[in-house]
Motif scaffolding. Sequence first.
Motif, short mmCIF file in Angstrom:
data_model
loop_
_atom_site.label_atom_id
_atom_site.label_comp_id
_atom_site.label_asym_id
_atom_site.label_seq_id
_atom_site.Cartn_x
_atom_site.Cartn_y
_atom_site.Cartn_z
N ALA A 45 0.76 -1.10 0.00
CA ALA A 45 0.08 0.07 0.04
C ALA A 45 0.96 1.11 0.12
O ALA A 45 0.67 2.09 -0.70
N GLY A 46 2.01 1.12 0.64
CA GLY A 46 2.74 2.35 0.73
C GLY A 46 3.42 2.56 -0.66
O GLY A 46 3.78 3.63 -1.05
N MET A 47 3.78 1.63 -1.36
CA MET A 47 4.39 1.55 -2.66
C MET A 47 3.51 1.95 -3.73
O MET A 47 3.86 2.52 -4.72
N PHE A 48 2.18 1.79 -3.47
CA PHE A 48 1.15 2.28 -4.47
C PHE A 48 0.77 3.76 -4.82
O PHE A 48 0.09 4.26 -5.59
N ALA A 49 1.53 4.58 -3.71
CA ALA A 49 1.37 5.81 -3.72
C ALA A 49 1.57 6.66 -4.93
O ALA A 49 1.10 7.70 -5.38
N ASP A 50 2.68 6.35 -5.50
CA ASP A 50 3.08 6.74 -6.90
C ASP A 50 3.17 5.76 -8.00
O ASP A 50 3.92 5.10 -8.11
N GLU A 51 2.03 5.63 -8.99
CA GLU A 51 1.91 4.80 -10.12
C GLU A 51 3.11 5.15 -11.01
O GLU A 51 3.46 4.08 -11.79
N LYS A 52 3.48 6.17 -11.15
CA LYS A 52 4.67 6.79 -12.06
C LYS A 52 5.94 6.33 -11.59
O LYS A 52 7.17 6.35 -12.44
N SER A 53 6.42 5.67 -10.53
CA SER A 53 7.40 5.61 -9.72
C SER A 53 7.99 3.90 -10.37
O SER A 53 7.01 3.17 -11.25
N ASP A 54 9.17 3.81 -10.42
CA ASP A 54 9.78 2.17 -10.89
C ASP A 54 9.21 1.18 -9.81
O ASP A 54 9.60 -0.09 -10.21
N PHE A 61 6.15 0.29 -9.09
CA PHE A 61 4.55 -0.07 -9.27
C PHE A 61 4.59 -1.77 -9.40
O PHE A 61 3.68 -2.13 -8.66
N LEU A 62 5.35 -2.20 -10.37
CA LEU A 62 5.42 -3.51 -10.59
C LEU A 62 5.53 -4.36 -9.61
O LEU A 62 4.93 -5.20 -9.14
N THR A 95 3.88 -7.60 -4.71
CA THR A 95 3.83 -7.84 -3.18
C THR A 95 2.44 -7.72 -2.88
O THR A 95 2.05 -8.58 -1.88
N SER A 96 1.58 -7.42 -3.65
CA SER A 96 0.07 -7.15 -3.11
C SER A 96 -0.55 -8.53 -3.39
O SER A 96 -1.24 -9.15 -2.67
N VAL A 97 -0.03 -9.36 -4.46
CA VAL A 97 -0.67 -10.64 -5.06
C VAL A 97 0.05 -11.65 -3.68
O VAL A 97 -0.73 -12.55 -3.39
N LEU A 98 1.19 -11.49 -3.42
CA LEU A 98 1.66 -12.53 -2.58
C LEU A 98 1.05 -12.19 -1.09
O LEU A 98 1.15 -13.13 -0.49
#
Length: 67
Positions: free
Chosen positions: A19-28, A30-31, A36-39
């Motif tokens: 959730a913390g990584m989803f804050a910026d979709e344009k960052s490197d 995002f994938l 991580t969320s699927v895991l």
Amino acid sequence: MPSGTGPQAFGVFLALTAAGMFADEKSDVFLIACVTSVLAVALLVTGARPRWKAREGTAGGRTTPFG
């Protein structure tokens, strides 16, 4: 502690991390956040499954998680 607590706790930790990584979709990252969320979901379900199986024997055959 009940069976499956470890995977559930780790799944929640990974979900918060994603959730913390989803804050910026344009960052490197995002994938990586998607993976991580699927895991995290897989760990949460893996940890909940032993509890559902334990309830199956005591709840008269009902296997729904919220029933």
